[in-house]
Design an enzyme around this catalytic site. Structure first.
Site, PDB file in Angstrom:
ATOM      1  CG  ASP A  24      -1.361   7.948   0.632  1.00 40.03           C
ATOM      2  OD1 ASP A  24      -0.613   8.914   0.838  1.00 40.03           O
ATOM      3  OD2 ASP A  24      -1.894   7.718  -0.470  1.00 40.03           O
ATOM      4  CG  ASP A  83      -1.704   1.222   1.415  1.00 39.63           C
ATOM      5  OD1 ASP A  83      -2.437   1.567   0.472  1.00 39.63           O
ATOM      6  OD2 ASP A  83      -1.594   1.864   2.480  1.00 39.63           O
TER       7      ASP A  83
END
Length: 265
Positions: free
Chosen positions: A15, A13
């Site tokens: 953020d 991922d």
């Protein structure tokens, strides 16, 4: 606990995992350098609809990280791919320019006339207003299928959280008295299946690393990947006490992965 030496593909991922706003999170640069040196496959899996794949690549490169467009998957891009697999859809988009760009790049027909739409695609829209809600509602009440680019209710930013796609989706659902038919982004089966297809690897040889139990970790578990939660974003360690979602690893930051890469390989 699974052996990291059996992992060929590392899925991250963005953020809350690699960066937070304009800040690179601890040990990220060193971790990716070691993974590249070891010849591991890397994919960056984001639920963003406000950045194109090229935008994400540029953002990673601005932090000094090696990244290629083909290594980036976003919810906006996955949604555009989804529509290329349907029979002549006409999409009414609710979202930022990045979402519209990904549709246009793949040649997906779109319209601003809600009565011509076969589908309403909703992403995060920082200019969402009553007029846009009315138009999207009109399309759905006219028979268009409501498609959510991702299910995130909010997005972490440095020192705050902001409303994300699901907030707009729920407003359209309420106004149109209809339910969302398809969710594209993490943790959907569609997103996981496409990420694995593009990686060329079996799920059992991949590790999903992220900061959210309900998207990142759930995607990994649902598709048969190994999973690692990092505590640098949305999920706190205390959240694990009440959640049925159990990652294989819980790391304070990517520094724990870096240590494992250096000493366990």
């Amino acid at each position: 606990m699974p052996d990291l030496r059996e992992v060929d593909g590392f899925f991250f991922d963005l953020d809350g995992t690699i960066m937070l706003g304009d800040r690179l999170l601890p040990a990220a640069a060193e971790t990716f350098s070691v993974l590249r040196e070891k010849g591991k496959s890397i994919l960056f899996l984001s639920n963003t609809t406000t950045r194109t794949r090229s935008d994400c690549q540029s953002r990673l490169q601005a932090f000094g990280l090696e990244a290629h467009v083909h290594e980036v998957v976003t919810a906006a891009y996955a949604a555009a791919v989804y529509f290329t697999e349907l029979n002549d859809p006409v999409v009414y988009p609710v979202g930022e320019p990045a979402l519209i760009h990904e549709l246009d790049v793949l040649g997906v027909r779109r319209t601003e006339d809600p009565l011509r739409a076969t589908h309403v695609l909703v992403g995060m829209d920082m200019h969402f207003d009553y007029a846009r809600l009315h138009q999207a509602m009109k399309a759905v009440r006219g028979g268009a299928a409501l498609i959510a680019a991702n299910p995130d209710p909010y997005c972490p930013v440095d020192g705050d959280v902001i409303p994300d796609t699901w907030a707009m989706v729920k407003a359209i659902e309420a106004a149109s008295c209809a339910e969302t038919q398809v969710v594209i982004g993490k943790p959907s089966d569609y997103y996981a299946r496409k990420a694995l297809e593009w990686s060329g690897l079996p799920a059992k040889r991949c590790l999903m690393v992220g900061d959210r139990l309900d998207t990142d970790i759930l995607l990994g578990i649902g598709s048969g990947m190994r999973t690692a939660l990092v505590l640098t974003g949305v999920t706190a360690k205390s959240d694990l006490d009440t959640s049925p979602i159990r990652p294989d690893y819980v790391w304070n930051s990517l520094g724990d992965l870096l240590e494992a890469l250096r000493f366990d390989f």
